[in-house]
Structure formats: C-alpha cells, structure tokens
Design a protein around this motif. Sequence first.
Motif, PDB file in Angstrom:
ATOM      1  N   ILE A  46      33.222 -20.815 -38.221  1.00  0.00           N
ATOM      2  CA  ILE A  46      33.666 -19.323 -38.143  1.00  0.00           C
ATOM      3  C   ILE A  46      34.355 -19.098 -36.844  1.00  0.00           C
ATOM      4  O   ILE A  46      34.065 -19.556 -35.892  1.00  0.00           O
ATOM      5  CB  ILE A  46      32.102 -18.355 -38.026  1.00  0.00           C
ATOM      6  N   CYS A  47      35.599 -18.350 -36.930  1.00  0.00           N
ATOM      7  CA  CYS A  47      36.250 -17.861 -35.877  1.00  0.00           C
ATOM      8  C   CYS A  47      36.236 -16.322 -35.805  1.00  0.00           C
ATOM      9  O   CYS A  47      36.357 -15.646 -36.794  1.00  0.00           O
ATOM     10  CB  CYS A  47      37.680 -18.318 -36.201  1.00  0.00           C
ATOM     11  N   HIS A  48      35.495 -15.957 -34.933  1.00  0.00           N
ATOM     12  CA  HIS A  48      35.033 -14.550 -34.475  1.00  0.00           C
ATOM     13  C   HIS A  48      36.168 -14.021 -33.326  1.00  0.00           C
ATOM     14  O   HIS A  48      36.113 -14.415 -32.309  1.00  0.00           O
ATOM     15  CB  HIS A  48      33.650 -14.313 -34.063  1.00  0.00           C
ATOM     16  N   VAL A  49      36.816 -12.790 -34.029  1.00  0.00           N
ATOM     17  CA  VAL A  49      37.913 -12.098 -33.007  1.00  0.00           C
ATOM     18  C   VAL A  49      37.671 -10.743 -32.962  1.00  0.00           C
ATOM     19  O   VAL A  49      37.312 -10.050 -33.906  1.00  0.00           O
ATOM     20  CB  VAL A  49      39.366 -12.341 -33.729  1.00  0.00           C
ATOM     21  N   THR A  50      37.416 -10.324 -31.623  1.00  0.00           N
ATOM     22  CA  THR A  50      37.079  -8.912 -31.425  1.00  0.00           C
ATOM     23  C   THR A  50      37.991  -8.300 -30.497  1.00  0.00           C
ATOM     24  O   THR A  50      38.562  -9.012 -29.614  1.00  0.00           O
ATOM     25  CB  THR A  50      35.528  -8.636 -31.257  1.00  0.00           C
ATOM     26  N   GLY A  51      38.085  -6.786 -30.169  1.00  0.00           N
ATOM     27  CA  GLY A  51      38.673  -6.352 -29.191  1.00  0.00           C
ATOM     28  C   GLY A  51      39.791  -5.811 -29.260  1.00  0.00           C
ATOM     29  O   GLY A  51      40.535  -5.787 -28.219  1.00  0.00           O
ATOM     30  N   PHE A  52      40.534  -6.051 -30.430  1.00  0.00           N
ATOM     31  CA  PHE A  52      42.057  -5.928 -30.698  1.00  0.00           C
ATOM     32  C   PHE A  52      42.363  -4.857 -31.293  1.00  0.00           C
ATOM     33  O   PHE A  52      41.514  -3.831 -32.033  1.00  0.00           O
ATOM     34  CB  PHE A  52      42.476  -7.035 -31.450  1.00  0.00           C
ATOM     35  N   TYR A  53      43.617  -4.298 -31.018  1.00  0.00           N
ATOM     36  CA  TYR A  53      44.356  -2.879 -31.609  1.00  0.00           C
ATOM     37  C   TYR A  53      45.714  -2.962 -31.577  1.00  0.00           C
ATOM     38  O   TYR A  53      46.293  -3.672 -30.496  1.00  0.00           O
ATOM     39  CB  TYR A  53      43.728  -1.589 -30.835  1.00  0.00           C
ATOM     40  N   PRO A  54      46.325  -2.644 -32.497  1.00  0.00           N
ATOM     41  CA  PRO A  54      45.902  -2.456 -33.774  1.00  0.00           C
ATOM     42  C   PRO A  54      45.623  -3.384 -34.848  1.00  0.00           C
ATOM     43  O   PRO A  54      45.870  -4.460 -34.308  1.00  0.00           O
ATOM     44  CB  PRO A  54      47.141  -1.427 -34.537  1.00  0.00           C
ATOM     45  N   ALA A  55      44.930  -3.285 -35.968  1.00  0.00           N
ATOM     46  CA  ALA A  55      44.612  -4.182 -36.808  1.00  0.00           C
ATOM     47  C   ALA A  55      45.834  -4.645 -37.746  1.00  0.00           C
ATOM     48  O   ALA A  55      46.666  -3.629 -38.106  1.00  0.00           O
ATOM     49  CB  ALA A  55      43.309  -3.940 -37.915  1.00  0.00           C
TER      50      ALA A  55
ATOM     51  N   ASN B  59      35.390  -1.150 -34.302  1.00  0.00           N
ATOM     52  CA  ASN B  59      34.109  -1.170 -32.950  1.00  0.00           C
ATOM     53  C   ASN B  59      34.116   0.091 -32.348  1.00  0.00           C
ATOM     54  O   ASN B  59      34.910   1.091 -32.915  1.00  0.00           O
ATOM     55  CB  ASN B  59      34.493  -2.257 -32.111  1.00  0.00           C
ATOM     56  N   LYS B  60      32.901   0.398 -31.689  1.00  0.00           N
ATOM     57  CA  LYS B  60      32.462   1.706 -31.224  1.00  0.00           C
ATOM     58  C   LYS B  60      33.819   2.257 -30.347  1.00  0.00           C
ATOM     59  O   LYS B  60      33.778   3.522 -30.229  1.00  0.00           O
ATOM     60  CB  LYS B  60      31.260   1.817 -30.600  1.00  0.00           C
ATOM     61  N   ASP B  61      34.616   1.352 -29.806  1.00  0.00           N
ATOM     62  CA  ASP B  61      35.457   1.814 -28.697  1.00  0.00           C
ATOM     63  C   ASP B  61      36.874   1.824 -29.205  1.00  0.00           C
ATOM     64  O   ASP B  61      37.841   2.077 -28.530  1.00  0.00           O
ATOM     65  CB  ASP B  61      35.434   0.687 -27.654  1.00  0.00           C
ATOM     66  N   GLY B  62      36.912   1.878 -30.589  1.00  0.00           N
ATOM     67  CA  GLY B  62      38.203   2.020 -31.228  1.00  0.00           C
ATOM     68  C   GLY B  62      39.103   0.893 -31.347  1.00  0.00           C
ATOM     69  O   GLY B  62      39.863   0.909 -32.309  1.00  0.00           O
ATOM     70  N   THR B  63      38.656  -0.147 -31.099  1.00  0.00           N
ATOM     71  CA  THR B  63      39.177  -1.489 -31.219  1.00  0.00           C
ATOM     72  C   THR B  63      38.462  -2.169 -32.383  1.00  0.00           C
ATOM     73  O   THR B  63      37.894  -1.505 -33.276  1.00  0.00           O
ATOM     74  CB  THR B  63      38.982  -2.686 -30.244  1.00  0.00           C
ATOM     75  N   PHE B  64      39.040  -3.076 -33.100  1.00  0.00           N
ATOM     76  CA  PHE B  64      38.482  -3.789 -34.361  1.00  0.00           C
ATOM     77  C   PHE B  64      38.016  -5.223 -34.057  1.00  0.00           C
ATOM     78  O   PHE B  64      38.413  -6.086 -33.248  1.00  0.00           O
ATOM     79  CB  PHE B  64      39.818  -3.959 -35.206  1.00  0.00           C
ATOM     80  N   THR B  65      37.531  -5.777 -35.116  1.00  0.00           N
ATOM     81  CA  THR B  65      36.667  -7.288 -35.143  1.00  0.00           C
ATOM     82  C   THR B  65      37.128  -7.767 -36.796  1.00  0.00           C
ATOM     83  O   THR B  65      36.950  -6.978 -37.543  1.00  0.00           O
ATOM     84  CB  THR B  65      35.082  -7.159 -35.209  1.00  0.00           C
ATOM     85  N   GLN B  66      37.642  -8.980 -36.651  1.00  0.00           N
ATOM     86  CA  GLN B  66      37.723  -9.562 -37.971  1.00  0.00           C
ATOM     87  C   GLN B  66      37.207 -11.271 -37.620  1.00  0.00           C
ATOM     88  O   GLN B  66      37.079 -11.712 -36.572  1.00  0.00           O
ATOM     89  CB  GLN B  66      39.191  -9.844 -38.251  1.00  0.00           C
ATOM     90  N   ILE B  67      36.566 -11.809 -38.940  1.00  0.00           N
ATOM     91  CA  ILE B  67      35.862 -12.947 -38.975  1.00  0.00           C
ATOM     92  C   ILE B  67      36.659 -13.956 -39.861  1.00  0.00           C
ATOM     93  O   ILE B  67      36.706 -13.437 -41.270  1.00  0.00           O
ATOM     94  CB  ILE B  67      34.473 -12.664 -39.264  1.00  0.00           C
ATOM     95  N   SER B  68      37.126 -15.086 -39.616  1.00  0.00           N
ATOM     96  CA  SER B  68      37.852 -15.860 -40.541  1.00  0.00           C
ATOM     97  C   SER B  68      36.657 -17.129 -40.785  1.00  0.00           C
ATOM     98  O   SER B  68      36.095 -17.667 -39.710  1.00  0.00           O
ATOM     99  CB  SER B  68      39.032 -16.544 -39.883  1.00  0.00           C
ATOM    100  N   ARG B  69      36.598 -17.387 -41.861  1.00  0.00           N
ATOM    101  CA  ARG B  69      35.687 -18.487 -42.309  1.00  0.00           C
ATOM    102  C   ARG B  69      36.616 -19.665 -43.007  1.00  0.00           C
ATOM    103  O   ARG B  69      37.525 -19.678 -43.674  1.00  0.00           O
ATOM    104  CB  ARG B  69      34.647 -18.203 -43.113  1.00  0.00           C
TER     105      ARG B  69
END
Length: 239
Positions: free
Chosen positions: A125-134, A158-168
């Motif tokens: 799992i590659c977990h990526v978070t805290g980015f903008y834009p998507a 996310n609650k702060d307006g950024t995004f999360t994506q998960i690659s498997r």
Amino acid sequence: MKMKELLLFLSCVLCVSADALHSDIAVGGCSESDEENMYGLDGEEVAYADFNKKEEIYPQPPFIDPISYGEEAYKSSVVFQKTCREIIKLCGKGMKDFPPEQDAPSAVMIYTRDEVEFGENNTLICHVTGFYPAPVNVSWTKNGQKVTGSSINVPYPNKDGTFTQISRLQFTPQLGDIYSCAVQHLALTQPLTKIYEVEASAHSDPGVGPSVFCGVGLTLGLLGVAAGTFFLIKGNECS
C-alpha cells in the motif's frame, strides 16, 4: 511548475446525529483532463463513477450490507460532468490572471496490508496525503523495473481541503526483493519515492495496523501495572 489546467471541485457534507455521528460526503470535480464523482460515508469510499468503464463502482467490503445509489447514479454523474465543464469555461475566463494554489503531498507511506510471509500473496500500500489539487500519479517498481497491475482509488478529501489517495500493488514477498512507489504531483519538481525491502525478518514483521495495536496494548498494560502498584502502596500505608 505551472498548472496547465483549471480544476473545479464541489463537495457536500451531511451529518446525521442520533446515538452516533455519521458523515456523508459527495464530491464532484472536473478539469481539462480529469473528472470525478464520488460518494463517501464516515471517511470511507462508498461509490464512484468510472468514466472509462461507463458505470458506477461500489468498492465496499463483502461483510457489510451493500449500499447502492440506484441505476441512475452513473447517468447523474455524466450530467454533472457536462455542467462542470461549462462552469470551468466561465471560471477560466474570469480567473486567468490568478495563479492556482498548489500543495505538494505532506506525507507518503509504504507498508503491507497483512503480516508478511515469504511466498504468500500480500498487498503493498502506498498512502499519499496532504496534496492539492487532485489527483496524484503513482508508479511502482520491483528491483528497479517498472511493474503494472496496480490500482488507485479516486481522490478523497481531507478536512483541511487537501486530498488523500491510496495505491495498491499485489505482490508475493521473496527475500531480497525491493519495491518502490513514486508519487508525481503538479507541486513537485521531481517524484517522491518510498522504498520497501523484503528482508530476512519479513516473516515476523506485521503491517502498520498490528504494530499500532501492539503498541497501544503494551502502553495500557504498563499503565495498569503502575496503577496497581500505587494502590497497593496506599493500602499498606493505611493499614
């Protein structure tokens, strides 16, 4: 790096309060090259429109009662996308002199879904978070060679307006194998890369989840011992 496209995201959050609080979210977005319609519940993805397969996808685990938005869900997403692109044309004219905001991923993690056993199928799992834009783009390698067959979910807000994506990536651990996931984003001048190496002790190394639970259990155990000792001393003093 300058953004070559205008991105529009609309979201709606509905909270229902009874004995527990639940959060129901709907996200619709489009750009010159990307499009998204997604529904979520309590931080989990419930459904999204796959514009390549031309159908609504429900990535839900088998142990829950299935949630469906009906046969018209995908058609509604297609209609929304047409409206979204018309809005983008208008926004593009009015905002052409305003540079778009960009946030690079704040965290990238790579870990296994299950405890690692040599020769047993598993998932990286590659977990990526805290980015903008998507969105972000995630690519995988094994021993320096590119591999295909990975999957990635649609961007989740996310609650702060950024995004999360998960690659498997499905893989079979073998001693000495080295895997990597490389993350590309508009705000990055070069990819962010994380490495996972299958080591000799891999068969006894659990994934992130079990490690966290073990740590919490140990902490609670130590607190229990300390509390018991305190009351034992106090009891002896009173007697």
